[in-house]
Each structure stands twice: as structure tokens, then as C-alpha cells.
Design a protein around this motif. Structure first.
Motif, PDB file in Angstrom:
ATOM      1  N   ARG A   1       0.815  -1.209   0.000  1.00 32.73           N
ATOM      2  CA  ARG A   1       0.000   0.000   0.000  1.00 32.73           C
ATOM      3  C   ARG A   1       0.853   1.265   0.000  1.00 32.73           C
ATOM      4  O   ARG A   1       0.442   2.307  -0.490  1.00 32.73           O
ATOM      5  N   SER A   2       2.050   1.143   0.558  1.00 31.43           N
ATOM      6  CA  SER A   2       2.949   2.292   0.599  1.00 31.43           C
ATOM      7  C   SER A   2       4.378   1.793   0.442  1.00 31.43           C
ATOM      8  O   SER A   2       4.710   0.671   0.834  1.00 31.43           O
ATOM      9  N   GLY A   3       5.216   2.636  -0.153  1.00 27.72           N
ATOM     10  CA  GLY A   3       6.604   2.258  -0.366  1.00 27.72           C
ATOM     11  C   GLY A   3       7.536   3.412  -0.089  1.00 27.72           C
ATOM     12  O   GLY A   3       7.137   4.586  -0.133  1.00 27.72           O
ATOM     13  N   ALA A   4       8.781   3.079   0.200  1.00 26.66           N
ATOM     14  CA  ALA A   4       9.823   4.082   0.422  1.00 26.66           C
ATOM     15  C   ALA A   4      11.054   3.669  -0.355  1.00 26.66           C
ATOM     16  O   ALA A   4      11.369   2.480  -0.466  1.00 26.66           O
ATOM     17  N   VAL A   5      11.731   4.651  -0.916  1.00 24.17           N
ATOM     18  CA  VAL A   5      12.955   4.401  -1.669  1.00 24.17           C
ATOM     19  C   VAL A   5      14.071   5.254  -1.077  1.00 24.17           C
ATOM     20  O   VAL A   5      13.905   6.469  -0.910  1.00 24.17           O
ATOM     21  N   LEU A   6      15.183   4.625  -0.751  1.00 20.82           N
ATOM     22  CA  LEU A   6      16.353   5.350  -0.273  1.00 20.82           C
ATOM     23  C   LEU A   6      17.218   5.692  -1.481  1.00 20.82           C
ATOM     24  O   LEU A   6      17.741   4.794  -2.148  1.00 20.82           O
ATOM     25  N   GLY A   7      17.358   6.985  -1.772  1.00 19.83           N
ATOM     26  CA  GLY A   7      18.110   7.427  -2.939  1.00 19.83           C
ATOM     27  C   GLY A   7      17.219   8.179  -3.902  1.00 19.83           C
ATOM     28  O   GLY A   7      15.990   8.184  -3.763  1.00 19.83           O
ATOM     29  N   GLY A   8      17.847   8.815  -4.908  1.00 20.32           N
ATOM     30  CA  GLY A   8      17.060   9.647  -5.807  1.00 20.32           C
ATOM     31  C   GLY A   8      17.495   9.596  -7.252  1.00 20.32           C
ATOM     32  O   GLY A   8      17.155  10.504  -8.024  1.00 20.32           O
ATOM     33  N   GLY A   9      18.214   8.567  -7.667  1.00 22.32           N
ATOM     34  CA  GLY A   9      18.693   8.475  -9.041  1.00 22.32           C
ATOM     35  C   GLY A   9      17.758   7.709  -9.952  1.00 22.32           C
ATOM     36  O   GLY A   9      16.571   7.520  -9.664  1.00 22.32           O
ATOM     37  N   ALA A  10      18.304   7.227 -11.095  1.00 25.63           N
ATOM     38  CA  ALA A  10      17.496   6.518 -12.080  1.00 25.63           C
ATOM     39  C   ALA A  10      16.934   5.217 -11.511  1.00 25.63           C
ATOM     40  O   ALA A  10      15.798   4.838 -11.820  1.00 25.63           O
TER      41      ALA A  10
END
Length: 264
Positions: free
Chosen positions: A116-125
Motif C-alpha cells: 500500500r505504501s513504499g519508500a525508496v532510499l536514494g534519488g537516481g534513475a
């Protein structure tokens, strides 16, 4: 037929191992090499291709550069804003992205619960493609945790383009992720004890790295928590590339076995 993986650095890539194992299992007399191509060098490399080339896998820093150099761009490559796959077909160069569906397949192989929800560490491709994969898995909210909002702006915009119209937030890497799945795209060297502790309550951890392994974050996963590894992602995206290049079903088990053996 000739294929290769391009990028810089490239010597560490497992792609040749996976693809060659796939060709051998399928009985194909194809070649697959690793070629160092730095940023800005993809255009000259493509200009120098001769007959017999069929497919190219792309890693950093070429994934975004590729979109301006091809004749056709698939919908998912346009959505991510990056291509990790180029297919040469009778003079037409097509760009695609198998990182997105590969990430979805990698998670579903290990975890069949709701996202239902997600998190991503980082901001690249890679953050963009895995953030979109979280949306494909059902996430209505995706938070990108980056060192600076500016660094994650392009990835956040890509995730916002998902047809499900997710709520996309940008937060500090120092904030604890609140999500069903956390995806780490940051280097192992950035995974200090504080970062690992902040992720301790997230039930599913997706570590996109496969070397070094395990990373501090991957090593912390135990009990009822689920770990999706970088080799899972690499194998699934490579299998999809194999099918785009050859038109045949990928021998997934043979490719995985070769990757595991190489890492061991």
C-alpha cells in the motif's frame, strides 16, 4: 549475434555471466561482452556499430543519455525517463526499460502480500524505476528519501507520472521510512547503523545491490521480515532483456544459478 553491457565502471558487472549462461542453456551461439563507455560516449559507440549487433544492456551513467539517441522509446522507458536496454532491429534502434518490470517480478517472487505504501532510499534513475515498480505493486504513496530534495526531483517526477496517480513525497535520508516495502538504492558505505535502525520496522526490504553482499541493510533482515536482493533484480531484468534480444523464453533458473556461482 553480438550483445554487450555498456557503462562506467563496468568490470564488476555480472550481466555477461547471466546472459552467456542464458545463451548456453538455449543453445544459442551468441556473444555478450562488457564494454566501458563513459558518460557522453554512447553516441559515438552506437555510430560505430557494425552488422551482427543485436542488443545492448546499459548501466550508469548511460541510462538517461540513451533516450536522446534512439529511434523508438518504449512507454515504460519514457515513464522512467531512462533506458537500460537497446534493441537493434533491421536498422531501427529501440530503447526499453526492464528494470521496472524486473523489480516487480523480483518482489513478487519473494513476497505476495499487499503493498500500500513504499519508500525508496536514494534519488537516481534506479530510484525512479523502483519507485514506479512499487506503484505497479499497488502502492498509493511513495516516499523518496534523499540527501537533498533537489537530487530526488527528477525521480519524484517520474514516479508521479505513474497512471495510478500516486502520492509522491520527498523526505530526508535521515527520516525513518514508513512503508510496507523499503527499497535501498544507496551505496553500502552509506548504510550506517543509524540508517539500518531506521528501517528496522519495515516488513519488506529490497536491496538493489548484489556486490558487496550482504550489505549492512540486507544483513539486518531476519525473523518474519522479507529480503529481496540485488541478484533477484539483476536476474529478472536480464531475463526480460534476453527475451527482447532473442525472441525466446529466458532460462531463468540457469541464469540465476550462474549469477549465484559467480558471486560465491
Amino acid at each position: 549475434m553480438r550483445c554487450a553491457v555498456l557503462g562506467d565502471p563496468i568490470a564488476h558487472s555480472l550481466s555477461p555471466v547471466l546472459h552467456r549462461a542464458g545463451y548456453a542453456a538455449a543453445g544459442l551461439d551468441w556473444e555478450y561482452d562488457a564494454v566501458r563507455v563513459p558518460a557522453g560516449g554512447l553516441g559515438p559507440f552506437l555510430d560505430g556499430l557494425t552488422t551482427g549487433w543485436r542488443g545492448l544492456s546499459l548501466t550508469m551513467p548511460l541510462k538517461r543519455e540513451a533516450l536522446t539517441l534512439t529511434d523508438e522509446v518504449s512507454g515504460r522507458a519514457a515513464l522512467v525517463g531512462a533506458a537500460n536496454t537497446l534493441v537493434l532491429d533491421e536498422g531501427v534502434l529501440r530503447a526499453d526499460n526492464t528494470d521496472l518490470p524486473g523489480a516487480v517480478a523480483a518482489v513478487r517472487e519473494r513476497y505476495d502480500g499487499q503493498v500500500r505504501s513504499g519508500a525508496v532510499l536514494g534519488g537516481g534513475a534506479t530510484a525512479a524505476s523502483t519507485g514506479l515498480a512499487l506503484c505497479d505493486l499497488g502502492a498509493h504513496r511513495v516516499t523518496l528519501h534523499a540527501r537533498s530534495p533537489e537530487r530526488a526531483a527528477e525521480a519524484a517526477e517520474a514516479v508521479r507520472r505513474h497512471p495510478s496517480s500516486p502520492d509522491v513525497l520527498v523526505a530526508s535520508l535521515d527520516e525513518a521510512p514508513q512503508a510496507d516495502v523499503v527499497v535501498s538504492t544507496v551505496p553500502a558505505s552509506a548504510q550506517d547503523a543509524a540508517l539500518v535502525a531506521r528501517c528496522a520496522e519495515v516488513p519488506v526490504v529490497f536491496e538493489v545491490l548484489y556486490d558487496p553482499w550482504p550489505t549492512p541493510l540486507a544483513a539486518s533482515v531476519g525473523g518474519d521480515r522479507v529480503l529481496v536482493g540485488g541478484l533477484d533484480l539483476l536476474v529478472h531484468q536480464a531475463a526480460l532483456q534476453f527475451e527482447l534480444f532473442t525472441g525466446a523464453e529466458a532460462p531463468l533458473a540457469a541464469m540465476r544459478d550462474a549469477g549465484e556461482a559467480a558471486l560465491a
